[in-house]
Design a protein around this motif. Structure first.
Motif, PDB file in Angstrom:
ATOM      1  N   ALA A 136      -9.094  -9.520   4.904  1.00 44.52           N
ATOM      2  CA  ALA A 136      -8.190  -8.696   3.863  1.00 44.52           C
ATOM      3  C   ALA A 136      -6.975  -7.380   4.542  1.00 44.52           C
ATOM      4  N   ASP A 139      -4.264  -9.574   5.535  1.00 43.54           N
ATOM      5  CA  ASP A 139      -3.321 -10.708   4.727  1.00 43.54           C
ATOM      6  C   ASP A 139      -2.259  -9.341   4.101  1.00 43.54           C
ATOM      7  N   SER A 140      -2.549  -8.226   4.187  1.00 46.22           N
ATOM      8  CA  SER A 140      -2.434  -6.762   3.837  1.00 46.22           C
ATOM      9  C   SER A 140      -0.935  -6.796   5.000  1.00 46.22           C
ATOM     10  N   ARG A 142       0.304  -8.664   6.953  1.00 45.36           N
ATOM     11  CA  ARG A 142       1.124  -9.550   7.137  1.00 45.36           C
ATOM     12  C   ARG A 142       2.207 -10.118   5.851  1.00 45.36           C
TER      13      ARG A 142
END
Length: 161
Positions: A136, A139-140, A142
């Motif tokens: 996660a 993801d943050s 990116r």
């Protein structure tokens, strides 16, 4: 402090001497870390090239954030010379003393964006032994910085460590 002493008049490789002379003029004297690295000319050149590549103006990470990340890593590694050097770069690039003081508690600080907090969390996870990278978090990162930004961040953290 180093465990290996390198005298000011060390016989460096001929092709490094002009660069070291310029650095000496700009800084007043060669820092201990430079004197040590320059004893391994190819490693020193590689280190300098990597630094230049990471500090390029077209970086997906702005200069202030790069300097703050380097300062944070220096704090985590207890390198007082590196903290001073990188904190001064951060101040030159628009950070404040409050930003630098808040690095140790970045998660709770309102001075940083969510993207910056994710970058600091990633740098901390890479620097501190036995840490895991949460998908996660990637993801943050990116979302905030693009794939190139995440790659740049990984290289920056590795370089500073």
């Amino acid at each position: 402090m180093s465990f290996i002493d390198t005298p000011e008049r060390y016989p460096y490789a001929w092709y490094l001497r002009p660069l070291l002379t310029l650095m000496r003029r700009r800084l007043g004297k060669l820092p201990e870390s430079v004197r040590l690295w320059a004893r391994l000319p190819l490693a020193f050149i590689g280190f300098q090239l990597m630094h230049r590549a990471l500090e390029h103006k077209s970086s997906p990470l702005d200069g202030r954030l790069r300097a703050l990340i380097r300062t944070q890593i220096a704090q985590l590694n207890s390198c007082h010379f590196c903290v001073d050097l990188n904190a001064s770069h951060a101040l030159e690039r628009g950070a404040t003393d409050a930003h630098i003081e808040a690095l140790t508690r970045f998660r709770e600080s309102s001075l940083f964006t969510d993207g910056e907090k994710a970058a600091f969390a990633y740098a901390e996870a890479i620097t501190v032994a036995e840490s895991n990278i949460d998908p996660a978090l990637i993801d943050s990162l990116r979302l905030a910085y693009s794939d190139e930004g995440v790659i740049t961040l990984a290289a920056l953290v590795a370089h500073q460590n």
